[in-house]
Every structure is written in structure tokens, then in C-alpha cells.
Design an enzyme around this catalytic site. Structure first.
Site, PDB file in Angstrom:
ATOM      1  N   SER A   1     -31.576  21.206  14.226  1.00 20.02           N
ATOM      2  CA  SER A   1     -32.290  21.545  12.760  1.00 20.02           C
ATOM      3  C   SER A   1     -31.050  21.486  11.818  1.00 20.02           C
ATOM      4  O   SER A   1     -29.645  21.588  12.229  1.00 20.02           O
ATOM      5  CB  SER A   1     -32.484  23.145  12.904  1.00 20.02           C
ATOM      6  OG  SER A   1     -33.587  23.134  13.618  1.00 20.02           O
TER       7      SER A   1
ATOM      8  N   ASN B   1     -30.312  22.264   8.270  1.00 19.86           N
ATOM      9  CA  ASN B   1     -30.370  23.237   7.026  1.00 19.86           C
ATOM     10  C   ASN B   1     -29.384  24.276   7.013  1.00 19.86           C
ATOM     11  O   ASN B   1     -28.816  24.527   7.942  1.00 19.86           O
ATOM     12  CB  ASN B   1     -31.932  23.752   7.209  1.00 19.86           C
ATOM     13  CG  ASN B   1     -32.087  24.444   8.474  1.00 19.86           C
ATOM     14  OD1 ASN B   1     -32.451  23.837   9.580  1.00 19.86           O
ATOM     15  ND2 ASN B   1     -31.658  25.712   8.517  1.00 19.86           N
TER      16      ASN B   1
ATOM     17  N   ALA C   1     -34.128  36.462  19.941  1.00 21.78           N
ATOM     18  CA  ALA C   1     -33.837  37.275  21.509  1.00 21.78           C
ATOM     19  C   ALA C   1     -32.354  37.362  21.647  1.00 21.78           C
ATOM     20  O   ALA C   1     -31.748  36.452  21.534  1.00 21.78           O
ATOM     21  CB  ALA C   1     -34.562  36.342  22.592  1.00 21.78           C
TER      22      ALA C   1
ATOM     23  N   VAL D   1     -19.724  16.936   6.971  1.00 20.73           N
ATOM     24  CA  VAL D   1     -18.520  16.440   7.249  1.00 20.73           C
ATOM     25  C   VAL D   1     -18.312  15.412   8.406  1.00 20.73           C
ATOM     26  O   VAL D   1     -18.778  15.425   9.322  1.00 20.73           O
ATOM     27  CB  VAL D   1     -17.739  17.753   7.936  1.00 20.73           C
ATOM     28  CG1 VAL D   1     -16.473  17.303   8.663  1.00 20.73           C
ATOM     29  CG2 VAL D   1     -17.524  18.876   7.259  1.00 20.73           C
TER      30      VAL D   1
ATOM     31  N   HIS E   1     -31.633  25.540  24.048  1.00 20.23           N
ATOM     32  CA  HIS E   1     -30.528  26.214  24.537  1.00 20.23           C
ATOM     33  C   HIS E   1     -29.484  25.566  24.977  1.00 20.23           C
ATOM     34  O   HIS E   1     -28.891  25.928  26.305  1.00 20.23           O
ATOM     35  CB  HIS E   1     -30.889  27.446  25.445  1.00 20.23           C
ATOM     36  CG  HIS E   1     -31.627  28.610  24.814  1.00 20.23           C
ATOM     37  ND1 HIS E   1     -32.557  29.440  25.675  1.00 20.23           N
ATOM     38  CD2 HIS E   1     -32.284  28.781  23.564  1.00 20.23           C
ATOM     39  CE1 HIS E   1     -33.284  30.066  24.899  1.00 20.23           C
ATOM     40  NE2 HIS E   1     -33.087  29.806  23.773  1.00 20.23           N
TER      41      HIS E   1
ATOM     42  N   ASN F   1     -23.199  27.421  20.783  1.00 20.95           N
ATOM     43  CA  ASN F   1     -23.536  27.539  22.126  1.00 20.95           C
ATOM     44  C   ASN F   1     -22.762  26.422  23.108  1.00 20.95           C
ATOM     45  O   ASN F   1     -22.837  26.867  24.171  1.00 20.95           O
ATOM     46  CB  ASN F   1     -25.142  27.002  22.319  1.00 20.95           C
ATOM     47  CG  ASN F   1     -25.996  28.126  21.718  1.00 20.95           C
ATOM     48  OD1 ASN F   1     -25.525  29.151  21.383  1.00 20.95           O
ATOM     49  ND2 ASN F   1     -27.124  27.817  21.594  1.00 20.95           N
TER      50      ASN F   1
END
Length: 521
Positions: A122, A124, A135, A238, A446, A480
Site C-alpha cells: 500500500s 499512503n 489482529a 525517499v 505478512h 515486518n
């Protein structure tokens, strides 16, 4: 903290430059605002600000079309979500693309490999934190990170920043039924700290009963928004970290509104994009440790659906009429934790629609639940994202190329997970469909491991226990991608916990006037 100001100017220098405004970038800004008042912070985000306050979860936008517009604005240079005002764009690849995300147009699979066709991101303010499920389970067993012996305290702090509720839907009409049946099936074979329980969620229930889902706005908090030394720059890409004599000294930023480039000097730089774009930025900056992009981990994901057995309809006044918030209100969200003997993590929640036709009477809200099992990946260095210096992506950066294969061990874990899902379905009620099905690789969203943490610099990690990149003083990574373990549970809580540790390290050095790399954890 200022945000979407027009016109605007970029600072020539700050104390800390943060690349990315998702939950982990926001965590660095929040902790530094709390521990190091007066420290100048600049947060740069490639995408636009969708909401006021910046970084709010789109599920908190009450108007459906406004929510769709926000999701569409998150989808990079080729948006696809349809709104009343804008037509959807057709994806010729026919790959599943979730609202608010965009996939790699190509390069996601190499010949003879499985690839990650659903790999998505994403763009934004708030990053994926504007679209996630909220979760927040804790890791256990082999999911835990040995390089951080203080992990539990860091997870406590991450829960504070994310606004986590341990049992937000404990009073849902069918939640006890779901947990009791799952517990009766699974608890006897697992340690007490891994019993079936409610899923911790980053959500708060307001006085009127409505729900507020946590995005990066909750992590930023008032302390960051009210900090005159912190500035948020949307639509500011960046493109390079400046490194001189083995130390990060700033960033080069492109203003995506007018195409101009700006050099911003910094004492510390935090690269907190995602598991693709953080290693991409390091690669483009000439920071290329051997493990960069390697040990890529996408959790193989399996889903199924079931209609609860022997439950009656609840009173109409117990049903929440407010659209998609009702998805979790009737049956709650239950968690079947990972264990080393069962290396997968399950979440069970109400479905807003059954994935298969239901014959007969229309089921009561909450009585059709979805089962999602996420598997721990068999980690291997050959699973990686690499970058082509002779080609560019849609944002003008070195083009990502994904190498990824499932091993025999992964297939065995999937088979074991399928048996576990069937057990859960049989315990709960009537299965809808013949067998659980595996979603396309990348559907979990994930992705981990591409800038992984390690206790020592042995070539298998990108950063040390404080998230500082080996051999580049003052450059920290977040997100992550820092997680080094075969984690099967939702990773955001753990990523924010690791960001807390990194931010504390920077705050301590700022307080001492120390900028050199340390070896302490």
C-alpha cells in the site's frame, strides 16, 4: 506534527529521518517524541494522506464511497478499486488484488519457481496500517526472537502504542460457543499459554458501542501530532540514503508533487517501508549486506468456512446494523495459537458472506464463520527479493525480482494444517465445501525476513538486535522484514515491538550525544 501542507518546503537537516509512515515508522516517531522532546523528526511517505488525522484506518470512514476513494488512493500509480466517481481499472493478469493495495505488475515469479503472485503493498500515509485486520497475537515457540530477551516487555509497549484490546468481542453472542468448541478440540495437546482464546485486536469500543480500528494515527498519538519538531511529508519518496564513511548522514527525497529532489541531512535514518521497498531502498543506496532481501517469508495461507452447529438466532436488537463492523460482532474473533508441534496459527471469525452457496434457510448473522490458518515458512536464503539495476519499477526504483519456492517441509506443514482446519470445522459445525483451499502465495500480506535481525554479524542478517544495519552506523530498519523467525502469526505487533527497541536506542544516543554504532542489545 504537520502534514498535507501546500505549498511546503523540505528541511535541510533533521535529527531523525523516518522513511515510511506505517505502524513501525509511526512507532519511531511516537517513542522519540515521548523520550526525546525537541528532537527534530521528518517522516517521509511515498503516497498521499488519506484522512485527518493522517494514518487513520479506512474502516473508520463511515461513508462507503469516501472509504473506496481512500482505498483507491492507496493503490499506487495504477489504482483499481471502483468508486462512484472513478471507474475501476482491469488487471489483465487476473490476479486477486485487495482494495487499498497494489501488486507487482511483473517479476513476482521466476521460471521454475512458485513465486509470490499476490505480493502486494500500500502507498499512503499509514501504509498497510490503514487497511489491516488489526489482529495482534503474540509469537510463541520458534516464532520468538532470541536476539531480544526483553521481547515480552517490548510487546507490552507495542500493545500500548497500537491500542490493543485483549478481548474486544467477549460479549458477542456466539464467541463463547466458538472458543469452547475449539478449546475442547485443541487445548489438551498444547501448553496452557497456547490455549485457544480470543484474538487480541487493535480496536476500541466507544461509549455508543461503535468501533474505532487502530491505524498509524493511533500509534502516532497526540504526543507526536502535537510535537512542533515532528513533520510528516506525504507524497515524498525517499530514493536514496546518504552514506559517508560507513555512516548514514541523510536522505535524498523526491517531491512527487512537482518532481524536484531534495537532500535532507540527518543524524539517524530509519528505513520503515515494507518488506520489498526497504531492501530496495538500501540496495539503491549501495547498502548491500549479503542477507539483504534474503530469507523472504510469506506465510502459506489456507481457508475454509463452516456453519455453526446447534445455535439459535439471537434477538434482532443484538445484531449490529452498521455494515462491515458486524463481521466480528456476532461470533467474535478466536485464535488458535502457533505451537512448535503445530507450526501454524489459526483465526476464526464471522464471514460477511459465505464462499459457497448455502442451500435452505438463510443463516443468522455470525453463524457462518471463516477459518484462516497461516503456516510458518521453511526459511531458506534462496527465497529472496533481488533488484535489477538496469530496469526500474513504477516508482522509478530498481525493479524487484522475487525468487521463491515451497519446500517439501512447507508442503508437509500445509498438509498438517489442512487436517487441523478440518478438525476445527468438524468441532464447530457443518463444513461449507469439500476441503480447505490454499490461497495464492502472497495473500497473507505478512511478508517478513528481507531485512532480518540477528544477534551477530555472520552474513545471515541485515541488522543487529537494535535494528541498526550492520556496518552502517545510524541506519536503522523497521517493519515486518526485520522479523528473522518462521513466524506464522500476524506480525504487526512484533514489528512494532522491535521498532520500540530501535527508537529507544536512538533516544539514548541522542541523550548522550553518541552517534556511533553499539553492540548492545
Amino acid at each position: 506534527m504537520t502534514g498535507d501542507d501546500v505549498p511546503r518546503s523540505f528541511p535541510s537537516a533533521v535529527d531523525v529521518a523516518i522513511v515510511g509512515s506505517g505502524p513501525t515508522g509511526a512507532a519511531y516517531a511516537r517513542v522519540l517524541s515521548e523520550l526525546s522532546p525537541g528532537t527534530t523528526l521528518a517522516v517521509f511517505e511515498v503516497g498521499p494522506a488519506l484522512t485527518d488525522p493522517p494514518g487513520m484506518h479506512v474502516k473508520n470512514i463511515a461513508d462507503l464511497d469516501e472509504r473506496l476513494v481512500a482505498q483507491r488512493r492507496s493503490e499506487g500509480v495504477h489504482p483499481h478499486t471502483a468508486t462512484k466517481a472513478e471507474a475501476a481499472l482491469t488487471d489483465p493478469t487476473k490476479r486477486v488484488v485487495r482494495p487499498g493495495t497494489h501488486v507487482l505488475p511483473d517479476g513476482f515469479r521466476q521460471p521454475g519457481e512458485d513465486g509470490i503472485p499476490a505480493l502486494a503493498m500500500s502507498s499512503n500515509v499509514g501504509g498497510m496500517g490503514a487497511h489491516w485486520t488489526c489482529a495482534c497475537p503474540r509469537p510463541g515457540g520458534a516464532e520468538r526472537i532470541d536476539a531480544r530477551p526483553d521481547l515480552d516487555e517490548l510487546l507490552d509497549e507495542a500493545e500500548r502504542l497500537l491500542g490493543v484490546s485483549r478481548d474486544p468481542f467477549g460479549d458477542a453472542p456466539y464467541s463463547d460457543v466458538v472458543r469452547e468448541r475449539l478449546g475442547a478440540e485443541f487445548d489438551a495437546e498444547r501448553p496452557a499459554d497456547r490455549y485457544v482464546r480470543s484474538m487480541p485486536l487493535a480496536v476500541q469500543r466507544r461509549a455508543d458501542g461503535a468501533l474505532t480500528w487502530s491505524g498509524a494515527d493511533v500509534v502516532f498519538g497526540d504526543v507526536t501530532r502535537d510535537n512542533p519538531a515532528a513533520t510528516l511529508f506525504p507524497e515524498a519518496q525517499v530514493r536514496r540514503v546518504l552514506v559517508e564513511h560507513g555512516r548514514a548522514v541523510g536522505v535524498v527525497v523526491r517531491d512527487r508533487r512537482d518532481g524536484t529532489d531534495h537532500e535532507v541531512r540527518a543524524r539517524f535514518v530509519v528505513a520503515a517501508a515494507d518488506a520489498v521497498r526497504t531492501p530496495q531502498l538500501l540496495h539503491a543506496s549501495g547498502v548491500r549486506p549479503p542477507a539483504l532481501g534474503r530469507y523472504l517469508n510469506d506465510q502459506p495461507q489456507m481457508v475454509f468456512a463452516v456453519r455453526l452447529r446447534d445455535v439459535g438466532s439471537t434477538a434482532a436488537d443484538q445484531h449490529d446494523p452498521r455494515g462491515d463492523t458486524a463481521i466480528v460482532q456476532q461470533s467474535g474473533v478466536s485464535w488458535v495459537p502457533y505451537t512448535d508441534a503445530n507450526p501454524f496459527h489459526g483465526q476464526v471469525m464471522q464471514l460477511d458472506a459465505s464462499p459457497v452457496p448455502i442451500v435452505g434457510d438463510v443463516p443468522a448473522p455470525g453463524t457462518v464463520v471463516g477459518l484462516g490458518w497461516f503456516c510458518g515458512k521453511d526459511l531458506q536464503a534462496t527465497d529472496r527479493v533481488e533488484f535489477d539495476d538496469d530496469a526500474v519499477d513504477e516508482f522509478g526504483m530498481p525493479k524487484p525480482l522475487v525468487h521463491y519456492t515451497l519446500t517439501d517441509r512447507d508442503r508437509a506443514t500445509l498438509a498438517q494444517a489442512a487436517r487441523s482446519v478440518r478438525r476445527a470445522a468438524d468441532a464447530l459445525g457443518e463444513a461449507l465445501g469439500d476441503e480447505p483451499f490454499v490461497l495464492p502465495s502472497g495473500a497473507s500480506l505478512h511478508y517478513q525476513g528481507s531485512t532480518r535481525m540477528g544477534a551477530v554479524d555472520d552474513g545471515t542478517s541485515v541488522c543487529g538486535p537494535t535494528s541498526e544495519v550492520w556496518d552502517v552506523e545510524g541506519l536503522f530498519v523497521a517493519g515486518n522484514g526485520v522479523i528473522p523467525t518462521p513466524m506464522a502469526c500476524n506480525p504487526t505487533l512484533t514489528s512494532v515491538a522491535l521498532a520500540v527497541a530501535g527508537a529507544r536506542e536512538i533516544a539514548a544516543r541522542l541523550a548522550q550525544g553518541v552517534e556511533t554504532q553499539t553492540t548492545s542489545g
